[in-house]
Design an enzyme around this catalytic site. Structure first.
Site, PDB file in Angstrom:
ATOM      1  N   SER A  60      -7.342   1.351  -1.770  1.00  0.00           N
ATOM      2  CA  SER A  60      -5.908   0.538  -1.238  1.00  0.00           C
ATOM      3  C   SER A  60      -5.317   1.798  -0.979  1.00  0.00           C
ATOM      4  O   SER A  60      -5.389   3.039  -0.068  1.00  0.00           O
ATOM      5  CB  SER A  60      -5.417  -0.733  -2.610  1.00  0.00           C
ATOM      6  OG  SER A  60      -5.118  -1.106  -2.435  1.00  0.00           O
ATOM      7  N   GLU A  99     -11.693   0.736   5.209  1.00  0.00           N
ATOM      8  CA  GLU A  99     -12.162  -0.928   4.788  1.00  0.00           C
ATOM      9  C   GLU A  99     -10.989  -1.309   5.313  1.00  0.00           C
ATOM     10  O   GLU A  99      -9.435  -0.552   5.111  1.00  0.00           O
ATOM     11  CB  GLU A  99     -12.391  -0.655   3.250  1.00  0.00           C
ATOM     12  CG  GLU A  99     -11.271   0.049   1.996  1.00  0.00           C
ATOM     13  CD  GLU A  99     -10.422  -0.775   1.232  1.00  0.00           C
ATOM     14  OE1 GLU A  99     -10.367  -2.597   1.865  1.00  0.00           O
ATOM     15  OE2 GLU A  99      -9.137  -0.236   0.564  1.00  0.00           O
ATOM     16  N   HIS A 115     -11.591  -4.063  -1.283  1.00  0.00           N
ATOM     17  CA  HIS A 115     -10.689  -4.731  -1.915  1.00  0.00           C
ATOM     18  C   HIS A 115     -11.774  -5.898  -1.669  1.00  0.00           C
ATOM     19  O   HIS A 115     -10.791  -6.765  -2.638  1.00  0.00           O
ATOM     20  CB  HIS A 115      -9.648  -4.836  -1.134  1.00  0.00           C
ATOM     21  CG  HIS A 115      -8.659  -4.117  -0.961  1.00  0.00           C
ATOM     22  ND1 HIS A 115      -8.267  -2.589  -0.244  1.00  0.00           N
ATOM     23  CD2 HIS A 115      -7.653  -3.882  -1.564  1.00  0.00           C
ATOM     24  CE1 HIS A 115      -7.297  -2.776  -0.779  1.00  0.00           C
ATOM     25  NE2 HIS A 115      -6.979  -3.691  -1.433  1.00  0.00           N
TER      26      HIS A 115
END
Length: 337
Positions: free
Chosen positions: A110, A241, A308
């Site tokens: 993240s 991502e 995620h």
């Protein structure tokens, strides 16, 4: 050349919050992660920033940067794992003392991926894109997540192989915790745009595309210098991502990366599973992937275990990797050379 830290069993885990801290109502959950890791034989040293969260950050940028710098300089700490990501890690990047870092793993994903990518690009030290600290609070870890220990314990010069997960988590269900933290219910299928069997090889770099894109044009995102001075112009195998971007935002970001030279000498791109990628006026994420693959003339793999939508494999920034995708299954071998 790339410098690879080595995780020793019993190493002290330093937990600091360079982005978001832990809200008071979640302190018990965090303490459970501390307890689990200490029972597994890893002492945990907690920084002050993890206990606070206000206005989308754990603390002021100077405070966050100092605590992280101190942990990176503390040779009694063997690995740093932030509690999780957040939103504003980029505020501290120019306050980090990269030259004083001792060699140790930094692990996370993240918003943490801004820190991971910048550290590898600036220092040549490998960093690890994988689990967050709070996701290690379960009685057990699923096979994919648990590989973080074996991957980071690999000696320099060695190699490690991981495989795609059997199942992934469709949605979070914190109200009904499982012994493995994640609720893995959906069959995993890695996909390729081209043929049934796809092989990609190159030096791994990547992270959460929402946030690492903000390194473009800065001294902390100098891909060309990294290619020339650190990896001897070997091809880069990117992994991304997407946390929140809709398809047009993703497309704009990829075009900007291309214009900035991030895809020069690129051997392939992997995209993780995502609950984002919202369609805009019929423009779907597969359209984005197809256009990028055609423009760059490279293989594109997607719906991988990254990001995620857990679980995720542990990708090491800087490592040389060979990724095989066959009949929906993935195999990832990384060489620490």
């Amino acid at each position: 050349m790339i410098i690879y830290p080595t995780l020793k069993k019993g190493a002290t885990i330093g937990v600091t919050a360079p982005s978001s801290g832990v809200e008071p109502e979640l302190h018990d959950m965090f303490k459970q992660a501390v307890s689990r890791n200490e029972k597994r034989g890893y002492p945990v040293m907690c920084g002050e920033t993890i206990w606070t969260q206000d206005k989308a950050k754990s603390a002021a940028p100077d405070v966050r940067a100092k605590e992280f710098n101190d942990m990176m300089q503390d040779e009694s700490i063997g690995i740093i794992i932030p509690p999780w990501g957040g939103e504003l890690l980029i505020e501290i990047i120019d306050k980090l003392d990269f030259a004083s870092f001792s060699y140790k793993w930094i692990l996370g994903y993240s918003d943490t991926s801004v820190l991971l990518l910048a550290t590898t690009l600036r220092t040549g030290m490998a960093t690890a894109h994988g689990t967050n600290f709070v996701d290690l609070r379960g009685e057990f870890s699923d096979e994919t997540t648990a590989m973080w220990e074996k991957v980071l314990a690999t000696n320099e010069g060695g190699s490690i192989t991981q495989h795609s997960s059997q199942k992934f988590q469709k949605q979070w269900d914190h109200e009904n915790p499982s012994s493995e933290v994640f609720h893995l219910t959906e069959p995993t299928e890695w996909k390729s745009l081209s043929v049934d069997n796809t092989t990609l090889k190159g030096r791994l770099l990547g992270g959460c595309i929402d946030v690492i894109r903000h390194l473009i044009g800065t001294s902390f995102g100098n891909i060309r210098e990294f290619q020339e001075k650190t990896i001897n112009n070997e091809p880069i195998l990117w992994y991304f991502e997407n946390c929140d971007l809709k398809t047009t935002e993703l497309r704009r970001t990829l075009v900007q990366m291309q214009l900035a030279g991030w895809f020069d000498n690129c051997s392939g791109i992997m995209f993780g599973r995502s609950t984002a990628n919202d369609t805009v006026e019929g423009y779907e994420v597969l359209d984005v992937y197809h256009e990028l693959g055609q423009e760059l003339n490279i293989p594109i793999v997607y719906d991988t275990d990254c990001g995620h939508v857990p679980p995720q494999v542990t990708f090491v920034n800087g490592a040389y990797a060979a990724v095989e995708v066959k009949e929906g299954k993935g195999k990832i071998q990384q060489w620490f050379r």
